[in-house]
Design a protein around this motif. Structure first.
Motif, short mmCIF file in Angstrom:
data_model
loop_
_atom_site.label_atom_id
_atom_site.label_comp_id
_atom_site.label_asym_id
_atom_site.label_seq_id
_atom_site.Cartn_x
_atom_site.Cartn_y
_atom_site.Cartn_z
N UNK A 95 0.84 -1.19 0.00
CA UNK A 95 0.00 0.00 0.00
C UNK A 95 0.88 1.24 0.00
N UNK A 96 0.34 2.33 -0.59
CA UNK A 96 1.05 3.61 -0.64
C UNK A 96 0.07 4.71 -0.25
N UNK A 97 0.61 5.90 -0.04
CA UNK A 97 -0.25 7.05 0.22
C UNK A 97 -1.10 7.35 -1.01
N UNK A 98 -2.29 7.93 -0.83
CA UNK A 98 -3.12 8.28 -1.99
C UNK A 98 -2.35 9.16 -2.97
N UNK A 99 -2.60 8.93 -4.26
CA UNK A 99 -1.90 9.71 -5.28
C UNK A 99 -0.50 9.22 -5.53
N UNK A 100 -0.21 7.95 -5.15
CA UNK A 100 1.15 7.41 -5.27
C UNK A 100 1.65 7.24 -6.68
N UNK A 101 0.77 7.39 -7.70
CA UNK A 101 1.21 7.22 -9.09
C UNK A 101 2.27 8.25 -9.45
N UNK A 102 2.10 9.48 -8.96
CA UNK A 102 3.05 10.53 -9.31
C UNK A 102 3.95 10.92 -8.16
N UNK A 103 3.67 10.44 -6.99
CA UNK A 103 4.44 10.84 -5.81
C UNK A 103 5.67 9.96 -5.67
N UNK A 104 6.78 10.55 -5.34
CA UNK A 104 8.01 9.80 -5.11
C UNK A 104 8.44 9.98 -3.66
#
Length: 326
Positions: A44-53
């Motif tokens: 799992x990642x934080x919301x909006x992880x597609x563009x977040x690094x």
């Protein structure tokens, strides 16, 4: 944990909270429904992880056991006297720590962390690219880094990234990092991607290495119920990527013990970790050495005629099929 680290694997969550991955997976679905996180394959990642690094501190805390196992296995591929390039990343930093023991090695890198790990290795020569320092991952990027790689030729490139899919290959969230990684790939005869199971199926903004350029993937074994990661591995194998699966040394929480490695499938050389090379169709490149030739799977998961001999070869050919059934 996701807020602190940016990303976390189901295996880590299960270990920390001392419960099964089945329970963790159910809770992650509930948290995603509330908009608190996004599910990724095996984590799992934080919301909006597609563009977040995530920054280096966050990345260094994610999938640590898996990265260690991957680095151990990747280091066993490197031979004395080789010249290689190593890209930036927390997994490649782990690899660099192990490369310090390989005599006569020349390592070209744009990563300050990789260079630091090799700084006191007496028999390893480190060559750094030029470029502009990118503080979030301690890497040199930009035109200076790319120009310094022109005309370079080495045997292998070891790279990691933010995501890996069979459709797009390796990708990252930063344009400058992607550009330098592409330059690193151009300098190498073979490309080895280091990616733990949480990155399988993840797709980020900038492609760095197309699938048809990847020679080998070194990864860890996906959790039992991570069908997406297992499917992605099969898709990568179908496209000719050689897949080496590193063992983390223990089964994941709530999972049955994996079967022992079949005969002939484990490298017991001194100082080299056990590994399982998943047989795959249409291998483009092979390394020299004893043993059966390249293994090929037919659509039913069996061994094709002429692809190898002996019980060990047949057992190795069913490895990916076993993952799919699990």
């Amino acid at each position: 944990m996701v807020r602190a680290n940016g990303a976390v694997s189901l295996r880590e969550l299960a270990r920390v909270v001392q419960t099964s991955e089945v329970t963790v997976r159910r809770d992650v679905r509930a948290l995603e429904a509330e908009g608190l996180l996004d599910r990724r394959h095996g984590g799992a990642v934080l919301p909006g992880g597609f563009t977040r690094e995530s920054g280096f501190p966050q990345k260094s805390l994610s999938a640590t056991a898996e990265k260690t196992a991957i680095a151990d296995l990747a280091a066993s591929l490197v031979e004395e006297g080789e010249a290689i390039v190593v890209g930036a990343g927390t997994t490649t930093q782990e690899l660099a720590r192990r490369l310090a023991r390989v005599p006569g090695l020349t390592v070209v890198t744009n990563s300050l962390l990789v260079a630091q790990a090799l700084a006191h290795a007496n028999r390893v020569e480190v060559v750094m690219t030029g470029g502009t320092l990118r503080g979030s991952n301690y890497a040199l990027v930009g035109s200076g880094a790319e120009q310094s790689l022109q005309g370079l030729r080495v045997s292998r490139a070891f790279l990691s990234g933010s995501g890996l899919t069979a459709e797009r290959g390796l990708s990252t969230s930063n344009m400058l990092s992607a550009s330098v990684d592409r330059a690193l790939v151009q300098a190498a005869a073979e490309v080895v991607v280091l990616a733990d199971h949480t990155k399988l199926g993840a797709d980020t903004m900038f492609q760095t290495v197309p699938t048809d350029v990847i020679t080998r993937l070194v990864t860890d074994e996906p959790p039992v119920h991570d069908d997406r990661a297992i499917t992605e591995l099969q898709a990568l194998a179908d496209q000719g990527v050689q897949i080496a699966v590193a063992s983390t040394g223990a089964p994941s929480a709530g999972s049955p013990q994996s079967p022992p490695a079949p005969p002939g499938d484990t490298d017991t050389s001194p100082g080299r970790p056990a590994r399982r090379d998943v047989p795959l169709p249409g291998q483009r490149r092979t390394r020299g050495g004893a043993g059966p030739g390249p293994q090929r799977l037919n659509p039913a998961g069996g061994l094709e005629p002429g692809a190898g001999a002996g019980a060990g070869a047949v057992e190795r050919s069913t490895r990916m099929a076993d993952l799919r059934r699990r």
